[in-house]
Design an enzyme around this catalytic site. Structure first.
Site, short mmCIF file in Angstrom:
data_model
loop_
_atom_site.label_atom_id
_atom_site.label_comp_id
_atom_site.label_asym_id
_atom_site.label_seq_id
_atom_site.Cartn_x
_atom_site.Cartn_y
_atom_site.Cartn_z
N HIS A 1 0.78 -1.14 0.03
CA HIS A 1 -0.01 0.10 -0.01
C HIS A 1 0.84 1.30 0.18
CE1 HIS A 1 -3.96 -1.67 0.79
NE2 HIS A 1 -3.39 -2.87 1.42
N LYS B 1 -8.20 14.13 4.40
CA LYS B 1 -7.49 13.17 4.14
C LYS B 1 -6.44 13.39 5.55
CE LYS B 1 -6.43 14.07 -0.14
NZ LYS B 1 -6.33 12.93 -0.77
N ARG B 2 -5.77 12.27 5.72
CA ARG B 2 -4.48 12.39 6.68
C ARG B 2 -3.54 13.54 6.26
NH1 ARG B 2 -3.95 8.51 10.75
NH2 ARG B 2 -2.26 9.69 11.73
N LYS C 1 1.25 14.51 0.72
CA LYS C 1 -0.17 15.05 0.42
C LYS C 1 -0.36 16.59 -0.10
CE LYS C 1 -2.20 11.07 2.91
NZ LYS C 1 -2.75 10.20 1.88
N THR D 1 -8.37 6.79 -2.04
CA THR D 1 -9.73 6.23 -2.28
C THR D 1 -10.61 7.39 -2.03
OG1 THR D 1 -9.35 5.60 -0.19
CG2 THR D 1 -9.26 3.90 -1.75
N LYS E 1 -14.53 8.69 -3.99
CA LYS E 1 -15.62 8.97 -3.16
C LYS E 1 -16.26 10.48 -3.91
CE LYS E 1 -13.85 6.27 0.48
NZ LYS E 1 -12.89 6.60 1.80
C1 26V Z 1 2.29 2.42 8.57
C2 26V Z 1 2.28 2.07 9.53
C3 26V Z 1 3.47 2.31 10.50
C4 26V Z 1 3.72 1.67 11.74
C5 26V Z 1 2.67 2.30 12.59
C6 26V Z 1 1.21 2.31 12.12
C7 26V Z 1 1.08 2.25 10.45
C8 26V Z 1 0.05 2.13 9.96
C9 26V Z 1 -0.13 2.07 8.61
C10 26V Z 1 0.70 2.12 7.61
C11 26V Z 1 0.84 2.11 6.37
C12 26V Z 1 -0.09 3.11 5.76
C13 26V Z 1 -0.12 2.78 4.08
C14 26V Z 1 -1.42 3.30 3.73
O1 26V Z 1 -2.36 3.74 4.55
N1 26V Z 1 -1.58 3.54 2.42
C15 26V Z 1 -2.55 4.23 1.86
O2 26V Z 1 -3.41 2.84 1.27
C16 26V Z 1 -4.55 3.35 0.84
C17 26V Z 1 -5.22 1.92 0.20
O3 26V Z 1 -4.54 1.06 -0.63
C18 26V Z 1 -4.18 3.96 -0.83
O4 26V Z 1 -5.32 4.49 -1.32
C19 26V Z 1 -3.37 5.27 -0.23
O5 26V Z 1 -2.68 5.76 -1.34
C20 26V Z 1 -2.01 4.93 0.67
O6 26V Z 1 -1.23 5.91 0.87
#
Ligand code: 26V
Length: 810
Positions: free
Chosen positions: A356, A544-545, A550, A652, A656
Site C-alpha cells: 500500500h 485526508k490524513r 499529500k 480512495t 468517493k
Molecule cells: C504504516 C504504519 C507504520 C507503523 C505504525 C502504523 C502504521 C499504519 C499504517 C501504515 C501504512 C499506511 C499505508 C497506507 O495507508 N497506504 C494507503 O493505502 C490506501 C489503500 O490502498 C491508498 O489508497 C493510499 O494511497 C495509501 O497511502
C-alpha cells in the site's frame, strides 16, 4: 424481518421496554439507538448462523483478510440499508415521532484504523459480503481507536478515543473460541528418531479472546464475520485467590501488561518505529487468527492440511500481518509434523500480499535483537526462510553479492517485512496501475525479476452503498429515477447516466441535490466552528490524513496567494470560494502539526477580513473520520487530490468525491490517473509534474526550490509571510515549513507545481461560472465512477488472486 412498519413499530416499543425498561417518552437517544441496534443485530443472527453453516457444507474455498486496521465507521445505517429495511424503519420511527438520523448519530464510529488502508479493508468486507463471497476479516479489537482530534487555538490536541464506553451492539464475545498466544522464552532443539524437533520453553502466554462482528451483505442473505481479537491474561484460580499481597500486585501488573497488547491503535502511519508493543500486536493478531482458522478447518473440513491452499487464502494487508508466513510454517512443522518442504509449499500457496505504499519511511524493518527476544521460534523460521531463499538466489545470480544482499529478508541486523511477504506469498499486488508499475519497474524491480508471475495490479475501490446510496440518498434516488435500479448491483451501469449529462431536467436535479447537501454542510460548519459560509460559493475540499506528500501546504499557499490578490484588489472578480480541510496529523509528526496550525492561522485572518467581502472562507473541521466524511463529501464541488506524483499509492477519497459529483483538481498520481483515463481531460483538472519527472528529479537532481522563490514574486511573498508575522503569528512559528522548502529544497515539489496549480485553479473558477457545463462534467464523473466501486475490485481479487466463488445463502 419486519414485514411492514406497523410490525416494526410494535417490536420497537417492545424491544425498548425490554432493553431499557423505559417507555418511548422516557427514553434517551442512546436508549433508542441501543433498541434499534439490538433489533437489527438480532435480525441478522439467523442469516449469520446460516451463512457459517452453508460455507461449511459447501466446502468452498474461503478468504481471510488479515489487517491491523478496519476503519468501519458506523454500522447501523449501512446494515439497515444492506438489509433493505431503511425505508420501513424510517417511516415507522417518523410515526413514533422519532428522527432516524438522531438515532444513527448516537453510534460512536469504530475508528480502528488510520486512514486509506483501514477504510479500504472496511469497504472490502462490505463488497465481499455483498458479492456473496465466503470471506472474513481478521483484526484487533483495540480498546482505543484512532485518537479524537480537538483544535485548541489552531493546534491539534489528541484525546483518547474510548469508543467502547457504551456497549457495542454489533459485537459478540466468543470466549469459547479463545486461543493462547506465546511470547518470549527460548527454544530447545531435540533429536527425535533422527528428526530435529523444537520446543518452546519459558514463554509468556496471552489469552486471545475473539469478538465477532457480523458483516451484512446487500440484499442477499449473506452475513460474514469480522473477528476482532482482544488480549487478556490467562487466569488460574491461584492467581485470582492468592492471599499473598505481593503476588496479587504482581498479578495486577501482569494483567495490565497483557491487556496493553490490544489497548490502542498506533496512530502514526507515516513513520515506521521499531516499537516492541507494535510487533507484539502483529504477532498477536496473526497467531490468534491463524490458530482459530486452522482449528475450525480441522473441525469442519475433513481434508488434510496438505490441501489447505485449495480451501483457504490468507490475505496480508500491507506488511503488518506478514508474520503469518512464519507462523503458518511453525504450526505446520512444529505442531502438525510436516517437513520444511511440504510446509513451505502449503504456506506459499496460501498467502497473498498487498503493498500500500512506496514511502521508504513506512517500510517495516524490525531489529533482529527485538524480534528474536520476543519471538524466538518465529525468528529461527525466518532465518531458515532467508537462508534457503538466498541459496536459491545464489544459483540464479552466482557471485552477485550486492544483488543478493539487497533481496535478502534479513540484512543489516534487521528483518525486512516486505521481503518476507513477497517471498512467502503467491501473489503481490499494488493498489493502482501507476503504483503497480512503480513497484515493478522501480521499488521492487529486483523482486519482479525473480518472481515476475507474482506481481499484479488491483486498483482500489470504495463501496458505493455507503459512499453514494447511504451518504447521498437524494442523488441515489435521482440516479435510479433516470436509469433504473440495476446500477445498485451493477455499479458499472452508472455509465447509463452519460445520456443525461446534457439533459436539463436531470442537470437541475443534480444541482439541487448538491445545493441541498451544501446547505446541510454549511449548517454543520456553523454549528461546529461558528463560521458562516456561503452555500453558493465553490466548496473546495481537501480531507485526508495530514502528510507532507499529500501537500496540504500547496493548497494553503494557493489560498494565501488568492488572499494577497484580494487584499490588493478587493473587487477582483472571482467566484467566492470556501476551502474546507479535515486532517489528523500523527501525534509526533511535528511538521504536519505545523501545517494544521498554519491552515488555522490563515483561516483566522481570511475569515475575519472585511475587505475581501466574504469572497474567501477557510474552514478546518476537527476530528475528520468516516462519519464526518459522509457529511462533507456529498457537499463538495471540488476534490483536491494534489499529492506529489508517484507518492500516493492510490487514494480512495478521490473515488468517493467523484462518485458524488465533485470535479477533481489533481496530479497524475495513484488512481487519479485512472479517473482521468475514464472521464477524459475535459472533465478533470490535471496539473503538475508527472511521476516520471518527479522520479527523475529524485534520481538525477536538477530542481532548485530557491530559484523559484527568487523568480516568482507570488511565491516569495507567500513564503516571506510565513516569517514576518503577517498572520499575526509568532514569527518563528512556521520556520520549519519555510526551511523545509528553502533549505531542504522542497522535497515534495510544492513550489515547482505552484504556478501550474494556481493556473489550474483559475480554470476551475472559469468553468464554475458556466453552471450548465459544470454540472454536465459532474454527471460525467458520476457516470464513470462505477469502475471505482469496490465490488469491481473484489471481483478481481476473487477471480485473479483468491480463486473463490460466490456461495448462495438461502
Ligand atoms: C504504516 C504504519 C507504520 C507503523 C505504525 C502504523 C502504521 C499504519 C499504517 C501504515 C501504512 C499506511 C499505508 C497506507 O495507508 N497506504 C494507503 O493505502 C490506501 C489503500 O490502498 C491508498 O489508497 C493510499 O494511497 C495509501 O497511502
Amino acid at each position: 424481518m419486519f414485514s411492514d412498519k406497523e410490525v416494526f413499530k410494535k417490536e420497537f416499543i417492545e424491544t425498548l421496554e425490554y432493553t431499557s425498561s423505559k417507555t418511548l417518552d422516557e427514553a434517551s437517544p442512546i436508549n433508542l439507538y441501543n433498541t434499534l441496534g439490538t433489533m437489527i443485530r438480532s435480525y441478522v443472527s439467523k442469516n449469520w448462523i446460516n451463512t457459517i453453516k452453508t460455507y461449511q457444507q459447501s466446502g468452498e474455498k474461503q478468504v481471510y483478510y488479515f489487517s491491523m486496521e478496519f476503519l468501519l465507521g458506523r454500522l447501523l445505517q449501512s446494515n439497515m440499508l444492506n438489509l433493505n429495511i431503511l425505508n420501513i424503519v424510517k417511516e415507522g420511527l417518523d410515526d413514533l415521532g422519532v428522527n432516524i438520523d438522531a438515532i444513527v448519530e448516537q453510534e460512536h464510529d469504530a475508528g480502528l484504523g488510520n486512514g486509506g488502508l483501514g477504510r479500504l479493508a472496511a469497504c472490502f468486507l462490505d463488497s465481499i459480503a455483498s458479492l456473496q463471497l465466503p470471506g472474513h476479516g481478521c483484526g484487533i479489537r483495540y480498546k482505543y481507536g484512532l485518537f479524537e482530534q480537538k483544535l485548541v487555538d489552531g493546534y491539534q490536541l489528541e484525546l483518547p478515543d474510548y469508543w467502547l464506553k457504551e456497549d457495542y451492539v454489533w459485537e459478540v464475545r466468543r470466549t469459547d473460541r479463545s486461543v493462547h498466544v506465546r511470547f518470549g522464552g527460548h527454544v530447545e532443539m531435540n533429536q527425535d528418531n533422527g528428526e530435529l524437533t523444537f520446543e518452546h520453553k519459558n514463554y509468556e502466554t496471552v489469552l486471545a479472546v475473539p469478538y465477532d462482528v457480523p458483516i451484512v451483505g446487500f440484499d442477499n442473505n449473506t452475513v460474514n464475520t469480522l473477528r476482532l481479537w482482544s488480549a487478556e491474561p490467562v487466569i488460574t484460580g491461584y492467581d485470582m485467590y492468592t492471599s499473598d499481597r505481593e503476588n496479587y500486585y504482581k498479578f495486577l501488573n501482569y494483567k495490565r501488561s497483557i491487556e496493553t497488547i490490544s489497548e490502542f491503535l498506533y496512530p502514526d502511519d507515516s513513520h515506521f518505529e521499531g516499537k516492541k508493543l507494535r510487533l507484539k500486536q502483529q504477532y498477536f493478531l496473526v497467531s490468534a487468527g491463524l490458530q482459530s482458522i486452522l482449528q475450525s478447518y480441522k473441525r469442519k473440513i475433513k481434508a488434510s492440511l496438505r490441501d489447505l491452499p485449495e480451501k483457504i487464502v490468507l490475505h496480508i494487508n500491507d506488511t503488518h500481518p506478514a508474520l503469518i508466513v512464519p507462523e503458518l510454517m511453525r504450526i505446520l512443522i512444529d505442531e502438525e509434523g510436516f517437513s520444511w518442504e511440504d510446509a513451505w509449499r502449503i504456506t506459499t500457496q496460501t498467502c497473498a500480499y498487498t503493498n500500500h505504499t512506496t514511502l521508504v519511511e513506512a517500510l517495516e524493518k524490525w531489529p533482529i535483537s527485538l524480534f528474536k527476544e520476543l519471538l524466538p521460534r518465529i525468528y529461527m523460521i525466518v532465518e531458515e526462510i532467508n537462508e534457503r531463499f538466498c541459496r536459491d538466489l545464489w544459483l540464479k545470480y552466482p557471485g552477485e553479492y550486492n544483488r543478493i544482499s539487497e533481496l535478502a529478508i534479513i540484512a543489516d541486523e534487521q528483518v525486512r517485512m516486505a521481503h518476507l511477504a513477497i517471498v512467502g506469498s503467491f501473489s503481490v499486488n499494488g493498489v493502482a496501475k501507476l503504483h503497480t508499475d512503480i513497484l515493478k519497474e522501480r521499488e521492487m524491480n529486483n523482486f519482479y525479476q525473480v518472481y515476475p508471475e507474482k506481481f499484479n495490479n488491483k486498483t482500489n475501490g470504495i463501496t458505493h452503498r455507503r459512499w453514494l446510496m447511504s451518504a447521498n440518498p437524494k442523488l441515489a434516488s435521482h440516479i435510479t429515477d433516470a436509469i433504473g435500479t440495476r446500477w445498485i448491483k451493477q455499479p458499472r451501469d452508472l455509465i447509463g447516466l452519460l445520456k443525461y449529462a446534457n439533459d436539463s431536467s436531470f442537470q437541475e436535479k443534480v444541482s439541487q441535490v448538491k445545493l441541498d447537501n451544501k446547505i446541510a454542510l454549511a449548517k454543520y460548519i456553523k454549528a461546529q466552528t461558528g463560521i458562516v459560509v456561503d452555500e453558493h460559493s465553490i466548496f473546495d475540499v481537501q480531507v485526508k490524513r495530514l502528510h507532507a506528500y499529500k501537500r496540504q501546504l500547496l493548497n494553503v499557499f494557493h489560498i494565501m496567494e488568492l488572499y494577497n490578490l484580494l487584499r490588493e484588489n478587493p473587487n477582483l472578480d472571482i467566484v467566492p470560494r470556501t476551502f474546507i480541510f479535515g486532517a489528523k496529523a500523527a501525534p509526533s509528526y511535528f511538521f504536519a502539526k505545523e501545517i494544521i496550525k498554519l491552515i488555522n492561522t490563515v483561516a483566522n485572518v481570511v475569515n475575519n477580513d472585511p475587505h475581501i467581502q466574504g469572497k474567501l472562507k477557510v474552514v478546518f473541521l476537527e476530528n475528520y473520520g468516516v462519519s464526518i466524511a459522509e457529511k462533507i463529501i456529498p457537499a463538495a464541488d471540488v476534490s483536491e487530490q494534489i499529492s506529489t506524483a508517484s507518492k500516493e499509492a492510490s487514494g480512495t477519497g478521490n473515488m468517493k468525491f467523484m462518485m458524488n459529483g465533485a470535479l477533481t483538481i489533481g496530479t497524475l498520481d495513484g488512481a487519479n490517473v485512472e479517473i482521468c483515463d475514464m472521464v477524459g481531460r475535459d472533465n478533470i483538472f490535471i496539473f503538475g509534474l508527472t511521476s516520471e519527472e518527479v522520479l527523475n528529479y529524485y534520481s538525477h537532481g536538477g530542481y532548485v526550490a530557491r530559484s523559484i522563490y527568487n523568480n516568482d514574486p507570488r511565491v516569495r511573498t507567500v513564503l516571506d509571510q510565513l516569517m514576518d508575522g503577517f498572520c499575526g503569528n509568532d514569527k518563528v512559528e512556521f520556520k520549519d515549513i519555510y526551511y523545509h522548502i528553502l533549505s531542504n529544497n522542497d522535497e515534495y515539489f510544492v513550489l515547482k507545481d505552484f504556478d501550474n496549480y494556481v493556473e489550474t485553479h483559475q480554470k476551475v473558477d472559469l468553468t464554475y461560472r458556466d453552471q450548465k457545463d459544470w454540472v454536465k462534467k459532474s454527471i460525467v464523473n458520476i457516470a464513470h465512477s462505477g469502475k471505482f466501486s469496490s465490488d469491481r475490485t473484489i471481483g478481481e481479487y476473487a477471480t485473479d488472486i483468491w480463486g473463490i466463488r460466490p456461495v448462495i445463502i438461502k
